[in-house]
Design an enzyme around this catalytic site. Structure first.
Site, short mmCIF file in Angstrom:
data_model
loop_
_atom_site.label_atom_id
_atom_site.label_comp_id
_atom_site.label_asym_id
_atom_site.label_seq_id
_atom_site.Cartn_x
_atom_site.Cartn_y
_atom_site.Cartn_z
N TYR A 111 42.64 75.18 -32.91
CA TYR A 111 43.28 76.49 -32.68
C TYR A 111 42.51 77.66 -33.43
O TYR A 111 42.94 79.02 -33.21
CB TYR A 111 44.66 76.63 -33.01
CG TYR A 111 45.66 75.85 -32.15
CD1 TYR A 111 46.02 76.37 -31.17
CD2 TYR A 111 45.95 74.29 -32.51
CE1 TYR A 111 46.76 75.49 -30.17
CE2 TYR A 111 46.58 73.65 -31.57
CZ TYR A 111 46.98 74.45 -30.29
OH TYR A 111 47.99 73.46 -29.36
N GLU A 152 45.22 79.77 -25.23
CA GLU A 152 45.65 81.00 -26.01
C GLU A 152 46.05 82.03 -25.13
O GLU A 152 45.39 82.96 -24.93
CB GLU A 152 44.78 81.29 -27.13
CG GLU A 152 44.48 80.49 -28.41
CD GLU A 152 43.64 80.91 -29.59
OE1 GLU A 152 43.42 82.06 -29.27
OE2 GLU A 152 43.50 80.16 -30.47
N HIS A 189 45.15 85.69 -26.59
CA HIS A 189 43.95 86.16 -26.94
C HIS A 189 43.17 86.83 -25.75
O HIS A 189 42.85 86.16 -24.81
CB HIS A 189 42.96 84.93 -27.66
CG HIS A 189 41.87 85.37 -28.11
ND1 HIS A 189 41.26 85.19 -29.44
CD2 HIS A 189 40.73 85.70 -27.60
CE1 HIS A 189 40.02 85.48 -29.46
NE2 HIS A 189 39.58 85.85 -28.42
#
Length: 283
Positions: free
Chosen positions: A137, A196, A199
């Site tokens: 991550y 994600e 993001h």
């Protein structure tokens, strides 16, 4: 347009040497001959611009970080219409302005609970996050887009971004404003990063639209441009010529003075020249 593309090829073969002063699309042209400008490109241009690729294999170079990094908390004009997780968040000023324009567009549709939870990070901040999150991550310091200043984590004050109207709106509309979801759920094998939903990366227009239409990650898009060498899309009614050029040493290219253009490195081996054929200003 074919004429200047031919000149580009000739100049690449002859290896003309020169220097370009340019950062994130702002260029300093050389001598103007007839209707064309002589543009000087330095090898360092590979590391500058909105399309630079930053991942496990390609680290951020000092030239890659925009010179306009600002602390958002200190500029009320840039933060109007959305919240900040804290007063330490930084971002490229030009990206922050594009984000503000996007937030204004969302507000006109009744979507207005956005929050930026992370922006630009220096090396020490990224090192700490990498230790906390792990390799699935987060990326090592110097290999994260957050070290670049062109990426941000977008949240909602109403809850998790992927379960709110803000997240839904971003998936449907961010690409119209130059932003792309950097780590989609079905592209982990390519990006090396798990999904994600928060993001987003600024790549600018017309590139974000093309990436959306073709379901490309940045890695895939840059490979596509390199394979195509020259690509002539029509995006939102405007015609563009997008050309990939390898750069091994300083060189000079010719571009039509009547057509606005941007030059971005790919952080690997070359630059992408984007010319708007209709005239006017680059979006």
């Amino acid at each position: 347009m074919k004429k200047w593309l031919f000149l580009l090829a000739c100049l690449m073969l002859t290896g003309c040497e020169s220097v370009l002063t340019q950062h994130n699309g702002n260029t300093e042209a050389g001598k103007i001959l007839n209707d064309e400008a002589s543009i000087r490109i330095a090898k360092e241009q590979i590391y500058e611009g909105n399309l630079v690729l930053v991942n496990k294999e390609h680290p951020v170079h000092p030239e890659s970080v925009p010179s306009d990094i600002v602390r958002l908390f200190e500029d009320r004009e840039l933060t109007e219409g959305y919240a900040l997780l804290d007063n330490t968040i930084r971002l490229s000023g030009s990206v922050a302005r594009s984000f503000s324009e996007m937030i204004d567009a969302a507000a006109r549709k009744g979507i207005h609970r956005f929050r930026i939870s992370s922006g630009y990070r220096d090396v020490s901040e990224q090192e700490r996050l990498y230790r906390e999150k792990g390799a699935d991550y987060a990326l090592p310091a110097g290999h994260s887009e957050h070290n670049l200043g062109l990426s941000l984590d977008i949240g909602s004050t109403a809850g998790a971004i992927d379960r709110t109207p803000e997240g839904e709106w971003l998936l449907k509309n961010a690409w119209k404003h130059g932003f792309v979801l950097r780590y989609p759920p079905d592209k982990t094998a390519i990006t090396g990063i798990e999904y994600e939903p928060w993001h987003f990366r600024y790549v600018g227009l017309p590139h974000s639209v093309i990436m959306k239409d073709r379901n490309f990650t940045l890695e895939e898009y840059l490979d596509f441009l390199k394979e195509q060498k020259s690509f002539s899309p029509t995006v939102q009614g405007e015609k563009y010529e997008i050309t990939y050029m390898p750069v091994s040493s300083d060189m000079t290219i010719q571009l039509p003075v009547a057509n606005p253009y941007e030059i971005s490195g790919n952080n690997v081996d070359g630059v992408i020249v984007t010319v708007r054929q209709n005239g006017g200003e680059m979006p």
